[in-house]
Write a protein that holds these residues in place. Structure first.
Motif, short mmCIF file in Angstrom:
data_model
loop_
_atom_site.label_atom_id
_atom_site.label_comp_id
_atom_site.label_asym_id
_atom_site.label_seq_id
_atom_site.Cartn_x
_atom_site.Cartn_y
_atom_site.Cartn_z
N GLN A 1 0.87 -1.17 0.00
CA GLN A 1 0.00 0.00 0.00
C GLN A 1 0.92 1.23 0.00
O GLN A 1 1.74 1.38 0.91
CB GLN A 1 -0.90 0.01 1.26
N ASN A 2 0.78 2.04 -1.10
CA ASN A 2 1.63 3.23 -1.22
C ASN A 2 3.10 2.84 -1.18
O ASN A 2 3.92 3.43 -0.44
CB ASN A 2 1.31 4.25 -0.12
N ASN A 3 3.41 1.80 -1.90
CA ASN A 3 4.79 1.28 -2.03
C ASN A 3 5.37 0.80 -0.70
O ASN A 3 6.59 0.68 -0.55
CB ASN A 3 5.72 2.34 -2.64
N GLU A 4 4.51 0.55 0.25
CA GLU A 4 4.98 -0.03 1.51
C GLU A 4 4.36 -1.42 1.69
O GLU A 4 3.19 -1.62 1.40
CB GLU A 4 4.58 0.86 2.70
N ILE A 5 5.17 -2.35 2.19
CA ILE A 5 4.70 -3.72 2.43
C ILE A 5 3.86 -3.73 3.69
O ILE A 5 4.35 -3.42 4.79
CB ILE A 5 5.88 -4.69 2.55
N VAL A 6 2.61 -4.08 3.52
CA VAL A 6 1.69 -4.08 4.66
C VAL A 6 1.33 -5.50 5.11
O VAL A 6 0.73 -5.69 6.18
CB VAL A 6 0.41 -3.30 4.31
N GLY A 7 1.63 -6.48 4.29
CA GLY A 7 1.31 -7.87 4.65
C GLY A 7 1.80 -8.85 3.59
O GLY A 7 2.55 -8.48 2.68
N LYS A 8 1.38 -10.07 3.76
CA LYS A 8 1.81 -11.11 2.82
C LYS A 8 0.67 -12.08 2.55
O LYS A 8 -0.18 -12.30 3.41
CB LYS A 8 3.00 -11.92 3.36
N ILE A 9 0.67 -12.60 1.31
CA ILE A 9 -0.20 -13.74 0.98
C ILE A 9 0.69 -15.00 0.97
O ILE A 9 1.73 -15.02 0.30
CB ILE A 9 -0.87 -13.56 -0.38
N ILE A 10 0.27 -16.00 1.72
CA ILE A 10 1.05 -17.26 1.80
C ILE A 10 0.23 -18.36 1.11
O ILE A 10 -0.84 -18.74 1.59
CB ILE A 10 1.34 -17.64 3.25
N ILE A 11 0.73 -18.83 -0.05
CA ILE A 11 0.09 -19.90 -0.81
C ILE A 11 0.55 -21.23 -0.23
O ILE A 11 1.74 -21.54 -0.23
CB ILE A 11 0.43 -19.82 -2.31
N ARG A 12 -0.38 -22.01 0.28
CA ARG A 12 -0.06 -23.28 0.97
C ARG A 12 0.46 -24.33 -0.03
O ARG A 12 -0.16 -24.59 -1.06
CB ARG A 12 -1.32 -23.81 1.67
N ASN A 13 1.59 -24.92 0.32
CA ASN A 13 2.15 -26.02 -0.48
C ASN A 13 1.60 -27.35 0.08
O ASN A 13 1.98 -27.76 1.18
CB ASN A 13 3.67 -26.00 -0.43
N ASN A 14 0.71 -28.00 -0.65
CA ASN A 14 0.09 -29.24 -0.15
C ASN A 14 0.79 -30.50 -0.65
O ASN A 14 0.23 -31.60 -0.62
CB ASN A 14 -1.38 -29.29 -0.54
N GLU A 15 2.03 -30.36 -1.13
CA GLU A 15 2.76 -31.53 -1.65
C GLU A 15 2.99 -32.58 -0.56
O GLU A 15 2.80 -33.79 -0.79
CB GLU A 15 4.11 -31.07 -2.23
N GLN A 16 3.38 -32.17 0.63
CA GLN A 16 3.65 -33.11 1.72
C GLN A 16 2.38 -33.85 2.15
O GLN A 16 2.41 -35.05 2.46
CB GLN A 16 4.27 -32.38 2.91
N GLU A 17 1.24 -33.13 2.13
CA GLU A 17 -0.02 -33.76 2.49
C GLU A 17 -0.39 -34.85 1.49
O GLU A 17 -0.85 -35.94 1.87
CB GLU A 17 -1.13 -32.71 2.55
N LEU A 18 -0.13 -34.54 0.19
CA LEU A 18 -0.41 -35.55 -0.83
C LEU A 18 0.50 -36.77 -0.66
O LEU A 18 0.06 -37.92 -0.82
CB LEU A 18 -0.23 -34.96 -2.22
N ILE A 19 1.76 -36.51 -0.35
CA ILE A 19 2.71 -37.63 -0.15
C ILE A 19 2.28 -38.48 1.05
O ILE A 19 2.29 -39.72 1.00
CB ILE A 19 4.13 -37.10 0.03
N ASP A 20 1.89 -37.80 2.16
CA ASP A 20 1.46 -38.55 3.35
C ASP A 20 0.23 -39.39 3.05
O ASP A 20 0.10 -40.54 3.49
CB ASP A 20 1.17 -37.59 4.50
#
Length: 421
Positions: free
Chosen positions: A102-121
């Motif tokens: 926001q206004n060239n300042e980092i205000v947060g993050k989006i974290i995309i979940r990696n479900n590879e380990q869940e699929l392996i389990d």
């Protein structure tokens, strides 16, 4: 055919298990990251920052689970079933991070979940279930297979073993029972035929032996009559003759007739009973009795013997006379030479060495000489029953002594060991 069927079923189970495992692995695809959908989400969040809610993503096409956090790691929003803990756990799980500005300042993050380990389990769990199921089926088939092997192969062999033990013990009346469909039908039938033949052979042998015993018993009874006549005539001659030489000869005739009478009596009883029923009366005797016994068989002065050591021995004079008669008569019959008798006291026994100067016997026959009815290869058509040495061995052992024999370079020797009192 049943074994082939079981093997085919085991192979089918293996094939099904392998196929099922391949299907499980192929169906677990790791979804690719949809960059367009993620870019739309980022723009939507930046546009509605501070007012993000579930309605914000109503028309979103993103399929990966994600979380939205502020710069203090506070969760602003996350998709259902997704549980954000902290940045470090996300990094460890290889999640995808996208900055929100926001206004060239980092205000947060989006974290995309990696479900590879869940699929392996999940894949591991399904493979474990699949492999366990396969091995369970194999275990069941193996149990049935082992039971089948035991029933069709091992059990018949156990019955054969039990049958063999019965045959070895002489129990020939118990047949070999086998199922009609066993794999060893002809083999086991041959064993049962062998049992029948052995039983028939034993019956024939029993009948033959009984006939022989009856014949010997009859002949023994008939022989006693002329022997009694010889004894009677000898007694009459003893009362009439005056010449000392003649008296000695007649006495020899009488003593031998009396000995024959006793032997015939024993032979008569031995045909009705076992040989072991012949009675012995062991007593303490002076070794001088052996001199008289030797003289009793020294008809033609063919025996040369040293003086016998004076001692007290354990013996039955009658049976010892039979032993000496048997051995020395064998020497006369088969060696045809003079006989030398030597004696010594050794290790608690008086040992007599009865030595002839014939050709002896073959070495492989030595252990067989004392067997019942055995006659060596050197009999040369001479009469005999093969019982003399057998009876002699029986008498010596029951008088606490021993008998043995061996070849020499110049003849043959029989050793009698008579126990000292």
């Amino acid at each position: 055919m049943k074994i082939k069927l079981l093997m085919c079923m085991i192979l089918v189970v293996f094939a099904i298990g392998i196929t099922f495992s391949i299907i499980i692995i192929n169906n677990k695809d790791i979804s690719k990251v949809d960059l367009v959908a993620i870019n739309d989400v980022v723009k939507t969040v930046e546009k509605n920052w501070g007012q993000v809610s579930e309605e914000t993503f109503y028309n979103s096409d993103i399929k990966q689970p994600f979380s939205i956090i502020d710069h203090l790691e506070n969760v602003i929003y996350q998709t259902p079933g997704n549980h954000f803990n902290n940045i470090y756990d996300a990094i460890e799980n290889r999640d995808t991070f996208i900055d929100l500005k926001q206004n060239n300042e980092i205000v947060g993050k989006i974290i995309i979940r990696n479900n590879e380990q869940e699929l392996i389990d999940q894949m591991k769990r399904e493979l474990v279930i699949s492999v366990s199921f396969i091995f369970g089926l194999l275990a069941i088939f193996s149990i049935f297979y082992l039971y089948y092997i035991n029933r069709t192969l091992l059990k018949p062999f156990q019955q054969l073993q039990y049958f063999a033990v019965n045959v070895a013990r002489g129990n020939l009346e118990m047949p070999l029972k086998m199922d009609a469909n066993n794999y060893f039908g002809a083999f086991t039938e041959s064993f049962d035929l062998l049992r029948d033949e052995l039983d028939a052979s034993r019956q024939r042998e029993y009948e033959s032996n009984r006939s022989k015993k009856e014949l010997v018993a009859t002949l023994s009874h008939d022989i006693k009559t002329p022997v009694a006549s010889i004894k009677a005539v000898s007694e009459l001659m003893l009362m009439q003759v005056k010449d000392d030489k003649v008296i000695k000869q007649v006495n020899t005739i009488y003593s031998k007739a009396d000995q024959i009478d006793l032997l015939v009596t024993d032979m008569f009883h031995a045909t009705l009973e076992e040989l072991q029923q012949l009675k012995l009366t062991v007593s303490e005797e002076s070794s001088e009795v052996l001199v008289d016994m030797i003289e009793n068989v020294n008809y033609d002065h063919q025996i040369v013997y040293d003086s016998i050591p004076h001692c007290i021995i354990l013996t039955d004079p009658l049976r010892m006379q039979q032993v000496l008669d048997n051995i020395i008569s064998n020497s006369y019959k088969y060696a045809g030479t003079k006989v030398t008798i030597k004696s010594e006291i050794k290790h608690g026994y008086l040992e007599l060495y009865i030595i002839d100067f014939g050709s002896g016997i073959e070495e492989e026959e030595l252990p067989l000489l004392f067997n019942k009815y055995y006659r060596g290869k050197n009999v040369g058509g001479k009469n005999g029953s093969g019982l003399g040495l057998y009876i002699s061995k029986y008498f010596m052992e029951n008088m606490y002594g021993q008998i043995s024999c061996y070849n020499r370079k110049d003849g043959f020797t029989v050793v009698l060991k008579i126990m000292l009192a």
